[in-house]
Design a protein around this motif. Structure first.
Motif, PDB file in Angstrom:
ATOM      1  N   GLU A  21      36.577 112.438  -8.737  1.00  0.00           N
ATOM      2  CA  GLU A  21      37.208 111.947  -9.963  1.00  0.00           C
ATOM      3  C   GLU A  21      36.470 110.743 -10.526  1.00  0.00           C
ATOM      4  O   GLU A  21      36.371 110.584 -11.746  1.00  0.00           O
ATOM      5  N   GLN A  22      35.910 109.898  -9.678  1.00  0.00           N
ATOM      6  CA  GLN A  22      35.116 108.765 -10.158  1.00  0.00           C
ATOM      7  C   GLN A  22      33.837 109.258 -10.827  1.00  0.00           C
ATOM      8  O   GLN A  22      33.407 108.705 -11.841  1.00  0.00           O
ATOM      9  N   GLU A  23      33.237 110.289 -10.294  1.00  0.00           N
ATOM     10  CA  GLU A  23      32.043 110.868 -10.912  1.00  0.00           C
ATOM     11  C   GLU A  23      32.366 111.424 -12.296  1.00  0.00           C
ATOM     12  O   GLU A  23      31.564 111.303 -13.217  1.00  0.00           O
ATOM     13  N   PHE A  24      33.548 112.021 -12.459  1.00  0.00           N
ATOM     14  CA  PHE A  24      33.959 112.486 -13.788  1.00  0.00           C
ATOM     15  C   PHE A  24      34.045 111.313 -14.761  1.00  0.00           C
ATOM     16  O   PHE A  24      33.605 111.410 -15.900  1.00  0.00           O
ATOM     17  N   LYS A  25      34.617 110.214 -14.312  1.00  0.00           N
ATOM     18  CA  LYS A  25      34.705 109.014 -15.167  1.00  0.00           C
ATOM     19  C   LYS A  25      33.313 108.522 -15.529  1.00  0.00           C
ATOM     20  O   LYS A  25      33.059 108.142 -16.674  1.00  0.00           O
ATOM     21  N   ASN A  26      32.409 108.512 -14.554  1.00  0.00           N
ATOM     22  CA  ASN A  26      31.035 108.072 -14.811  1.00  0.00           C
ATOM     23  C   ASN A  26      30.355 108.958 -15.853  1.00  0.00           C
ATOM     24  O   ASN A  26      29.499 108.493 -16.608  1.00  0.00           O
ATOM     25  N   LEU A  27      30.729 110.238 -15.889  1.00  0.00           N
ATOM     26  CA  LEU A  27      30.165 111.175 -16.854  1.00  0.00           C
ATOM     27  C   LEU A  27      30.898 111.148 -18.196  1.00  0.00           C
ATOM     28  O   LEU A  27      30.504 111.822 -19.138  1.00  0.00           O
ATOM     29  N   GLY A  28      31.990 110.371 -18.255  1.00  0.00           N
ATOM     30  CA  GLY A  28      32.752 110.269 -19.493  1.00  0.00           C
ATOM     31  C   GLY A  28      33.620 111.484 -19.774  1.00  0.00           C
ATOM     32  O   GLY A  28      33.926 111.765 -20.929  1.00  0.00           O
ATOM     33  N   LEU A  29      34.035 112.196 -18.734  1.00  0.00           N
ATOM     34  CA  LEU A  29      34.846 113.400 -18.909  1.00  0.00           C
ATOM     35  C   LEU A  29      36.325 113.096 -18.738  1.00  0.00           C
ATOM     36  O   LEU A  29      36.722 112.405 -17.799  1.00  0.00           O
ATOM     37  N   ASP A  30      37.144 113.625 -19.639  1.00  0.00           N
ATOM     38  CA  ASP A  30      38.606 113.548 -19.549  1.00  0.00           C
ATOM     39  C   ASP A  30      39.075 114.889 -18.983  1.00  0.00           C
ATOM     40  O   ASP A  30      39.367 115.830 -19.721  1.00  0.00           O
ATOM     41  N   VAL A  31      39.122 114.988 -17.658  1.00  0.00           N
ATOM     42  CA  VAL A  31      39.305 116.256 -16.953  1.00  0.00           C
ATOM     43  C   VAL A  31      40.780 116.651 -16.894  1.00  0.00           C
ATOM     44  O   VAL A  31      41.642 115.834 -16.577  1.00  0.00           O
ATOM     45  N   VAL A  32      41.032 117.930 -17.189  1.00  0.00           N
ATOM     46  CA  VAL A  32      42.370 118.510 -17.105  1.00  0.00           C
ATOM     47  C   VAL A  32      42.562 119.144 -15.726  1.00  0.00           C
ATOM     48  O   VAL A  32      43.591 118.963 -15.085  1.00  0.00           O
ATOM     49  N   ARG A  33      41.561 119.909 -15.303  1.00  0.00           N
ATOM     50  CA  ARG A  33      41.605 120.515 -13.970  1.00  0.00           C
ATOM     51  C   ARG A  33      40.185 120.743 -13.485  1.00  0.00           C
ATOM     52  O   ARG A  33      39.250 120.828 -14.274  1.00  0.00           O
ATOM     53  N   TRP A  34      40.034 120.806 -12.149  1.00  0.00           N
ATOM     54  CA  TRP A  34      38.714 121.049 -11.582  1.00  0.00           C
ATOM     55  C   TRP A  34      38.865 121.745 -10.235  1.00  0.00           C
ATOM     56  O   TRP A  34      39.924 121.676  -9.610  1.00  0.00           O
ATOM     57  N   ALA A  35      37.790 122.408  -9.821  1.00  0.00           N
ATOM     58  CA  ALA A  35      37.760 123.071  -8.516  1.00  0.00           C
ATOM     59  C   ALA A  35      36.327 123.099  -8.020  1.00  0.00           C
ATOM     60  O   ALA A  35      35.394 123.308  -8.800  1.00  0.00           O
TER      61      ALA A  35
END
Length: 52
Positions: A21-35
């Motif tokens: 989830e921190q990597e998503f923030k670093n990429l600037g992504l507002d993630v709804v779901r992931w797998a």
């Protein structure tokens, strides 16, 4: 709009949800779901849906 994509992030020895989830923030992504869909020696491949 919600988009879906596969992304790769660097694999660390002891990864967990917080790391991903921190990597998503670093990429600037507002993630709804992931797998996690694949793991190799260097990368985690993730299927991600995010808000654009």
């Amino acid at each position: 709009m919600i988009l879906s994509d596969n992304i790769k992030i660097k694999k660390i020895t002891d990864f967990d949800n917080l790391y991903i989830e921190q990597e998503f923030k670093n990429l600037g992504l507002d993630v709804v779901r992931w797998a996690v869909i694949a793991v190799d020696e260097e990368y985690l491949t993730l299927s991600v849906s995010y808000i654009d």
